[in-house]
Write an enzyme that holds these catalytic residues in place. Structure first.
Site, PDB file in Angstrom:
ATOM      1  N   ARG A 155       0.653  -1.038   0.210  1.00 54.23           N
ATOM      2  CA  ARG A 155       0.041  -0.224   0.347  1.00 54.23           C
ATOM      3  C   ARG A 155       1.025   1.783  -0.343  1.00 54.23           C
ATOM      4  O   ARG A 155      -0.217   2.197   0.787  1.00 54.23           O
ATOM      5  CB  ARG A 155      -0.685   0.484   1.262  1.00 54.23           C
TER       6      ARG A 155
ATOM      7  N   ARG B 282      -2.540   5.998   0.683  1.00 56.93           N
ATOM      8  CA  ARG B 282      -3.251   7.602   0.875  1.00 56.93           C
ATOM      9  C   ARG B 282      -2.570   8.367   2.372  1.00 56.93           C
ATOM     10  O   ARG B 282      -2.768   9.567   2.855  1.00 56.93           O
ATOM     11  CB  ARG B 282      -5.184   7.608   1.942  1.00 56.93           C
TER      12      ARG B 282
ATOM     13  N   ARG C 110      -6.793  12.512  -5.302  1.00 55.11           N
ATOM     14  CA  ARG C 110      -7.170  11.885  -4.962  1.00 55.11           C
ATOM     15  C   ARG C 110      -8.345  13.042  -4.978  1.00 55.11           C
ATOM     16  O   ARG C 110      -9.731  12.203  -4.732  1.00 55.11           O
ATOM     17  CB  ARG C 110      -7.279  10.672  -3.941  1.00 55.11           C
TER      18      ARG C 110
ATOM     19  N   ASP D  93      -6.417  -2.030  -7.749  1.00 53.52           N
ATOM     20  CA  ASP D  93      -7.509  -2.772  -7.259  1.00 53.52           C
ATOM     21  C   ASP D  93      -7.068  -4.767  -6.528  1.00 53.52           C
ATOM     22  O   ASP D  93      -7.200  -4.698  -8.105  1.00 53.52           O
ATOM     23  CB  ASP D  93      -8.193  -2.406  -6.355  1.00 53.52           C
TER      24      ASP D  93
ATOM     25  N   TYR E  44     -14.421 -11.941  -0.275  1.00 53.57           N
ATOM     26  CA  TYR E  44     -15.336 -10.180  -1.112  1.00 53.57           C
ATOM     27  C   TYR E  44     -16.180 -10.652  -2.397  1.00 53.57           C
ATOM     28  O   TYR E  44     -17.526  -9.997  -2.069  1.00 53.57           O
ATOM     29  CB  TYR E  44     -14.709  -9.328  -2.292  1.00 53.57           C
TER      30      TYR E  44
HETATM   31  O1  CP3 Z   1       0.610  -1.293  -2.294  1.00 49.02           O
HETATM   32  C1  CP3 Z   1      -0.116  -0.345  -3.420  1.00 49.02           C
HETATM   33  O2  CP3 Z   1       0.297   0.631  -3.033  1.00 49.02           O
HETATM   34  C2  CP3 Z   1      -0.898  -1.075  -4.191  1.00 49.02           C
HETATM   35  C3  CP3 Z   1      -1.972  -0.628  -4.496  1.00 49.02           C
HETATM   36  C4  CP3 Z   1      -3.140  -1.124  -3.861  1.00 49.02           C
HETATM   37  C5  CP3 Z   1      -4.313  -1.658  -3.039  1.00 49.02           C
HETATM   38  N1  CP3 Z   1      -4.831  -2.120  -3.353  1.00 49.02           N
HETATM   39  C6  CP3 Z   1      -4.576   0.736  -3.399  1.00 49.02           C
HETATM   40  C7  CP3 Z   1      -5.685   0.654  -2.658  1.00 49.02           C
HETATM   41  C8  CP3 Z   1      -3.112  -2.724  -3.718  1.00 49.02           C
HETATM   42  C9  CP3 Z   1      -1.816  -3.943  -4.033  1.00 49.02           C
HETATM   43  C10 CP3 Z   1      -4.457  -3.501  -3.105  1.00 49.02           C
HETATM   44  C11 CP3 Z   1      -4.904  -4.187  -2.996  1.00 49.02           C
HETATM   45  C12 CP3 Z   1      -5.924  -4.884  -1.766  1.00 49.02           C
HETATM   46  N2  CP3 Z   1      -7.372  -4.148  -2.387  1.00 49.02           N
HETATM   47  C13 CP3 Z   1      -5.535  -5.718  -1.099  1.00 49.02           C
HETATM   48  C14 CP3 Z   1      -5.328  -7.010  -0.711  1.00 49.02           C
HETATM   49  C15 CP3 Z   1      -4.152  -6.723   0.076  1.00 49.02           C
HETATM   50  C16 CP3 Z   1      -4.320  -6.305   1.719  1.00 49.02           C
HETATM   51  O3  CP3 Z   1      -4.354  -4.802   1.912  1.00 49.02           O
HETATM   52  O4  CP3 Z   1      -4.187  -7.140   2.566  1.00 49.02           O
HETATM   53  C17 CP3 Z   1      -7.560  -5.865  -0.241  1.00 49.02           C
HETATM   54  C18 CP3 Z   1      -7.415  -6.719   0.625  1.00 49.02           C
HETATM   55  C19 CP3 Z   1      -8.000  -4.444  -1.498  1.00 49.02           C
HETATM   56  C20 CP3 Z   1      -9.889  -4.580  -0.958  1.00 49.02           C
HETATM   57  C21 CP3 Z   1      -9.633  -3.108  -0.786  1.00 49.02           C
HETATM   58  N3  CP3 Z   1      -9.084  -2.381  -1.797  1.00 49.02           N
HETATM   59  C22 CP3 Z   1     -10.177  -2.423   0.588  1.00 49.02           C
HETATM   60  C23 CP3 Z   1     -10.300  -3.295   1.330  1.00 49.02           C
HETATM   61  C24 CP3 Z   1     -10.151  -1.015   0.284  1.00 49.02           C
HETATM   62  C25 CP3 Z   1     -10.428  -0.209   1.761  1.00 49.02           C
HETATM   63  C26 CP3 Z   1      -9.019  -0.013   2.346  1.00 49.02           C
HETATM   64  C27 CP3 Z   1      -9.519   1.939   2.626  1.00 49.02           C
HETATM   65  O5  CP3 Z   1      -8.433   1.369   4.335  1.00 49.02           O
HETATM   66  O6  CP3 Z   1     -10.116   2.107   3.221  1.00 49.02           O
HETATM   67  C28 CP3 Z   1      -9.752  -0.639  -1.288  1.00 49.02           C
HETATM   68  C29 CP3 Z   1      -9.161   0.701  -0.918  1.00 49.02           C
HETATM   69  C30 CP3 Z   1      -8.062   0.708  -1.183  1.00 49.02           C
HETATM   70  N4  CP3 Z   1      -7.140   0.077  -2.876  1.00 49.02           N
HETATM   71  C31 CP3 Z   1      -6.940   2.683  -1.456  1.00 49.02           C
HETATM   72  C32 CP3 Z   1      -6.023   2.008  -1.712  1.00 49.02           C
HETATM   73  C33 CP3 Z   1      -4.812   2.744  -1.676  1.00 49.02           C
HETATM   74  C34 CP3 Z   1      -7.978   3.357  -0.540  1.00 49.02           C
HETATM   75  C35 CP3 Z   1      -8.862   4.083  -1.730  1.00 49.02           C
HETATM   76  C36 CP3 Z   1      -8.508   5.145  -1.418  1.00 49.02           C
HETATM   77  O7  CP3 Z   1      -8.339   6.165  -1.572  1.00 49.02           O
HETATM   78  O8  CP3 Z   1      -9.855   5.872  -1.127  1.00 49.02           O
END
Ligand code: CP3
Length: 348
Positions: free
Chosen positions: A27, A31, A40, A76, A153
């Site tokens: 990640r 943010r 964003r 994602d 999911y």
């Molecule tokens: O790692 C990186 O920087 C690359 C980008 C990346 C994102 N999601 C961006 C993201 C990666 C590798 C993911 C994978 C992902 N997405 C996973 C597996 C990794 C893990 O954390 O276990 C999962 C379960 C998801 C599903 C997902 N997407 C969730 C649960 C959420 C909400 C999380 C939260 O903290 O709000 C997202 C959204 C998301 N994916 C964000 C980002 C930067 C935040 C969205 C935003 O900017 O509002």
């Protein structure tokens, strides 16, 4: 083909000699960075994923601002369920929502097998564009969710507290569950192959929810499909990383999955895991992400503890044990990266 100038990450994945330990952070494009939040503010999350210029911009931010040794494409894991036909929304401050969650075989029959070059072309374009803009500074990582985590999911319809829907589904409709896992596996394998063909230098499979299963269920519903995917990915020498959160028990089985690198969460001792599977795979991890809330001395001490635990020699990719949290001060991550770059020299 572009020559990669800083190839420490790829070398460590292949357990080749390095002069220091490489670091990237799950990640890292996210943010906690004000520069990410500035982009964003103008675009919603899904638009950012679907616009290669924006995805490339935020993918490269941590490389330039923090000095990270590998980029991971901004996207994602849920783009696959969306491409298979489910409606996806990111609900502000709540997380992802998949509408009409899958509960029966008829719904599964409605899903389509994806062609990544058509249905996820925007990700492949983002990979190619990012690769071009990185211009060989650091390697680029592609990723996908594991079939188990994606199915979780798709059945829960979003995040979950006790995972009752997915558990009801696998115990009451095991055949439907395996049919869906098979479909997702084919999609993930094709998708990861396409990402490699578009320029990804390594790929990571995220099994975020592997740890909610018992050891035997993990093998049946998650590991078997991960192993199948790895055997199907078309690659030359691009490493495959498997990050299975909370999976303490099946580590030696994971090491036999064909993965080159196993990602560990922070509840495991790196040195112990190295002793059991370190002759088969490289290890990635595993600093507790919340250590980045601590003062600098604590961050340094804990980073050194992780490196000491792994010990001397190659085969370690430094990372957090899960994603960086959105309210971490980016200065602290920069400090961690500097500490790892400097202090890890002693271990090589
Ligand atoms: O790692 C990186 O920087 C690359 C980008 C990346 C994102 N999601 C961006 C993201 C990666 C590798 C993911 C994978 C992902 N997405 C996973 C597996 C990794 C893990 O954390 O276990 C999962 C379960 C998801 C599903 C997902 N997407 C969730 C649960 C959420 C909400 C999380 C939260 O903290 O709000 C997202 C959204 C998301 N994916 C964000 C980002 C930067 C935040 C969205 C935003 O900017 O509002």
């Amino acid at each position: 083909m572009t020559i990669i100038k800083n190839d420490l990450f790829l070398r460590a994945c292949k357990r080749l000699q390095v002069d220091r330990t490489p670091i990237w952070v799950m990640r890292q494009a996210g943010r906690y960075l004000p520069e990410y939040r500035a982009v964003r503010e103008k675009y919603d999350f899904i638009t950012m994923c679907k616009t290669p210029e924006l995805a490339a911009e935020v993918t490269i931010q941590p490389v330039e601002l923090i000095g990270i040794d590998a980029a991971i494409i901004f996207s994602d894991i849920l783009v696959i369920p969306e491409a298979m036909g489910m409606k996806l929304e990111m609900i502000e401050s709540k997380g992802p929502k998949l509408f009409d969650p899958i509960r029966n075989i008829d719904q599964i029959k409605q899903l389509k097998q994806i062609d990544p070059y058509k249905d996820l072309k925007y990700v492949l374009d983002a990979v190619a564009m990012t690769k071009d803009q990185l211009n060989g500074r650091v390697p680029l990582i592609g990723f996908a969710g594991s079939p188990w985590t994606l199915m979780t999911y798709m059945v829960e319809g979003g995040g979950s507290k006790n995972f009752s829907e997915i558990k009801k589904f696998i115990y009451n409709q095991p055949e439907a569950a395996h049919k869906l896992l098979d479909m997702i596996s084919d999609s993930v394998a094709d998708y990861l192959s396409a990402k490699i063909e578009s320029g990804a230098n390594a790929v990571q499979i995220f099994d975020t929810w592997g740890g909610i299963l018992s050891p035997s269920d993990f093998e049946e519903f998650s590991l078997n499909y991960i192993t199948k995917i790895i055997s199907k990915i078309k690659r030359e020498d691009e490493p495959v990383i498997v990050f299975a959160k909370g999976v303490h028990y099946n580590l030696s089985e994971l090491a036999n999955s064909g993965a080159d690198v196993i990602g560990l969460d922070w509840t495991m001792t790196l040195g112990d895991v190295r002793k059991s599977i370190g002759d088969k795979v490289a290890l990635q991890g595993n600093l507790d992400p919340t250590i980045l809330y601590a003062p600098k001395e604590k961050i340094k001490a804990e980073a050194i503890r992780v490196m000491k635990s792994f010990g001397k020699g190659t085969g370690h990719v430094f990372n957090l044990g899960h994603g960086i949290l959105p309210d971490v001060n980016p200065e602290n991550l920069k400090y961690l990266v500097d500490v790892v770059k400097e202090e890890s020299k002693l271990f090589h």
